[in-house]
Design a protein around this motif. Structure first.
Motif, PDB file in Angstrom:
ATOM      1  N   ASN A 148       0.855  -1.177   0.000  1.00 58.11           N
ATOM      2  CA  ASN A 148       0.000   0.000   0.000  1.00 58.11           C
ATOM      3  C   ASN A 148       0.889   1.224   0.000  1.00 58.11           C
ATOM      4  OD1 ASN A 148      -2.159  -1.724   0.300  1.00 58.11           O
ATOM      5  ND2 ASN A 148      -3.045  -0.652   2.041  1.00 58.11           N
ATOM      6  N   GLN A 172       0.728   5.688   0.883  1.00 55.89           N
ATOM      7  CA  GLN A 172      -0.044   6.848   1.325  1.00 55.89           C
ATOM      8  C   GLN A 172       0.772   8.107   1.119  1.00 55.89           C
ATOM      9  OE1 GLN A 172      -1.837   6.600   5.222  1.00 55.89           O
ATOM     10  NE2 GLN A 172      -3.356   8.114   4.574  1.00 55.89           N
ATOM     11  N   GLU A 188      -5.794   9.623   0.421  1.00 62.57           N
ATOM     12  CA  GLU A 188      -6.224   8.349   0.971  1.00 62.57           C
ATOM     13  C   GLU A 188      -5.160   7.280   0.727  1.00 62.57           C
ATOM     14  OE1 GLU A 188      -9.627   9.626   2.598  1.00 62.57           O
ATOM     15  OE2 GLU A 188      -9.209   7.480   2.464  1.00 62.57           O
ATOM     16  N   ARG A 189      -5.152   6.304   1.626  1.00 62.26           N
ATOM     17  CA  ARG A 189      -4.267   5.159   1.437  1.00 62.26           C
ATOM     18  C   ARG A 189      -4.691   4.400   0.191  1.00 62.26           C
ATOM     19  NH1 ARG A 189      -4.404   1.967   6.579  1.00 62.26           N
ATOM     20  NH2 ARG A 189      -3.300   3.803   7.350  1.00 62.26           N
ATOM     21  N   GLU A 190      -3.734   3.935  -0.578  1.00 65.49           N
ATOM     22  CA  GLU A 190      -4.011   3.285  -1.855  1.00 65.49           C
ATOM     23  C   GLU A 190      -3.359   1.910  -1.904  1.00 65.49           C
ATOM     24  OE1 GLU A 190      -3.368   4.117  -6.671  1.00 65.49           O
ATOM     25  OE2 GLU A 190      -2.188   5.220  -5.195  1.00 65.49           O
ATOM     26  N   ALA A 221       5.209   8.841  -2.038  1.00 64.53           N
ATOM     27  CA  ALA A 221       4.380   8.369  -0.926  1.00 64.53           C
ATOM     28  C   ALA A 221       5.240   7.553   0.025  1.00 64.53           C
ATOM     29  CB  ALA A 221       3.229   7.508  -1.441  1.00 64.53           C
TER      30      ALA A 221
END
Length: 115
Positions: A36, A38, A43-45, A91
């Protein structure tokens, strides 16, 4: 239980990085693994997922064709090869182990894409 990410850093647009996540303290081959990310204010992806055996992978549309998730169940390590990096890939990237009952997270590694 430990998930230790490495390989992050500063890279120019168009460059490449390879993230690694070394797992210990649990049976790595029994867990699906995910990356993931961020970014600040976003938003976290979910970036990519790989099944326990490595036979199945899924990549987010935003990274498809540029990023590749893989794993080595002997070395208890999951990788994320990132090519043709873009500024929007900037990120903190997190490694996650998930067996649908328990989820473990790494501490994250910063990736910054900037000229």
């Amino acid at each position: 239980v430990q998930l230790v990410e490495s390989g992050g850093g500063l890279v120019q647009p168009g460059g490449s990085l390879r993230l690694s996540c070394a797992a210990s303290g649990f049976t790595f081959s029994r867990y699906d693994m995910r990356w993931n990310r961020q970014a600040p204010g976003k938003e976290r992806e979910l970036v990519a997922t790989i099944s326990r055996t490595g036979g199945s992978t899924v990549h987010a549309d935003s990274v498809k064709g540029r990023f590749t998730i893989s794993r080595d169940n002997v070395k208890n390590t999951v990788y994320l090869q990132m090519n043709n990096l873009k500024p929007e890939d900037t990120a903190v990237y997190y490694c996650i182990a998930d067996d649908a009952v328990i989820t473990y997270w790494g501490q994250g590694t910063q990736v910054t894409v900037s000229s």
